[in-house]
Design a protein around this motif. Structure first.
Motif, short mmCIF file in Angstrom:
data_model
loop_
_atom_site.label_atom_id
_atom_site.label_comp_id
_atom_site.label_asym_id
_atom_site.label_seq_id
_atom_site.Cartn_x
_atom_site.Cartn_y
_atom_site.Cartn_z
N VAL A 13 0.74 -1.34 0.06
CA VAL A 13 0.23 0.31 0.19
C VAL A 13 1.18 0.95 -0.10
O VAL A 13 0.29 2.00 -0.61
N LYS B 5 1.60 4.37 -2.82
CA LYS B 5 0.77 5.98 -2.36
C LYS B 5 2.23 6.64 -2.71
O LYS B 5 2.08 7.67 -3.49
N ALA C 212 -4.11 4.79 6.22
CA ALA C 212 -4.73 3.84 4.78
C ALA C 212 -5.56 2.82 5.69
O ALA C 212 -6.57 2.66 4.89
N VAL D 84 1.65 9.72 5.46
CA VAL D 84 0.28 8.66 4.88
C VAL D 84 1.07 7.83 5.43
O VAL D 84 1.85 7.38 5.86
N ALA E 260 0.79 4.00 6.47
CA ALA E 260 0.34 2.33 5.63
C ALA E 260 1.15 1.85 6.66
O ALA E 260 2.17 0.96 5.93
#
Ligand SMILES: C[C@@]1(CC(=O)O)c2cc3[nH]c(cc4nc(cc5[nH]c(cc(n2)[C@H]1CCC(=O)O)[C@@](C)(CC(=O)O)[C@@H]5CCC(=O)O)C(CC(=O)O)=C4CCC(=O)O)c(CCC(=O)O)c3CC(=O)O
Ligand SMILES: NC(=O)C1=CN([C@@H]2O[C@H](COP(=O)(O)OP(=O)(O)OC[C@H]3O[C@@H](n4cnc5c(N)ncnc54)[C@H](O)[C@@H]3O)[C@@H](O)[C@H]2O)C=CC1
Length: 200
Positions: free
Chosen positions: A22, A26, A100, A74, A76
């Protein structure tokens, strides 16, 4: 409620925490849009090897120090607890974050999108079904089989000329509406013509 908007990430500091599938997805998207990407993770999947020269890699456990100067973050990682800590730190420090595994804690979410030069089509289900967003994106992709880059650039330049050189509002709108129905070849001719006019 998620408001659709386009955010300029060019040369801005974006941190992605996590080094799995993931996080990789991104990171790739942020690179496509010119961001200055830092990735912090304990482990990284092999795919990161391919992009290691384009990003800053920090092989460590998350600590707030690594993300404190970021424009966007982010989270993740596979650790729910870590992702939550990241969300909390971002909230306290007014940094926009995408978590996420937790839409409630996210300030922004990422749509499924198509980029053909400067033409961007995005699809979102507001988190209800990322797979449906992807399916619709693929369907739309089929109706854009060729590169829009040249077309959208030429349209942009011709539009600028009309805005600069035509001061009559009604006529300006008419000319602008005509442009979007021309093909690339016609558009290029139109641009040349408008370049030579001092007023439209
Ligand atoms: C809210 C959001 C937040 C965000 O990530 O921004 C989010 C959240 C979650 N996704 C989950 C699962 C999956 N997500 C994908 C794929 C994508 N997910 C993307 C976006 C988003 N995902 C945002 C909302 C998008 C919207 O508006 O609808 C895409 C579009 C863009 C991108 O990631 O770049 C990209 C497709 C790109 C493309 O191909 O076009 C797949 C398929 C796959 O991985 O192959 C699966 C597995 C199948 C399934 O579960 O449905 C889970 C459960 C995690 C778990 O089970 O642990 C959560 C958490 C939750 O739902 O709570
Ligand atoms: N939003 C989305 O599109 C999707 C989100 N997810 C969620 O995203 C998260 C990641 O999924 P995957 O990439 O498949 O997991 P993964 O297990 O492949 O990768 C997790 C990564 O987090 C790193 N990590 C774990 N704890 C850490 C810590 N304390 N500090 C730094 N790094 C740490 C690991 O080293 C690993 O690289 C999961 O929470 C999953 O539920 C899953 C599918 C899609």
């Amino acid at each position: 409620m998620f408001y659709p908007m386009m955010i300029n990430v060019k040369n801005k500091k974006v941190s992605v925490v996590g080094g799995g599938r993931v996080a990789y997805r991104k990171v790739k998207t942020f690179l496509k849009y010119g961001a200055d990407v830092k990735v912090i993770s304990i482990n990284f999947i092999n795919k990161f090897e391919k992009i290691k020269d384009k990003i800053e890699i920090i092989k460590d456990k998350y600590t707030p120090e690594y993300i404190k100067n970021s424009f966007l973050v982010v989270a993740a990682t596979s650790s729910k607890e870590t992702n939550e800590k990241i969300a909390l730190f971002c909230k306290e420090n007014k940094i926009l974050c995408n978590i996420a595994d937790d839409i409630q804690l996210s300030d922004f979410i990422v749509p499924s999108s198509i980029k053909k030069g400067d033409l961007i089509v995005s699809v979102s289900t507001s988190g209800k079904s990322p797979l449906l967003a992807r399916k619709i994106r693929k369907e739309i992709e089929e109706i854009f089989p060729y590169e829009y880059d040249d077309y959208v650039n030429t349209l942009g330049e011709t539009r600028r000329l009309v805005i600069e050189k035509c001061k009559d509002e009604k006529r300006k709108n008419k000319l602008l509406n005509e442009l979007i129905d021309l093909d690339l070849e016609e558009l290029k001719k139109r641009r040349e013509k408008y370049e030579d006019c001092s007023r439209l």
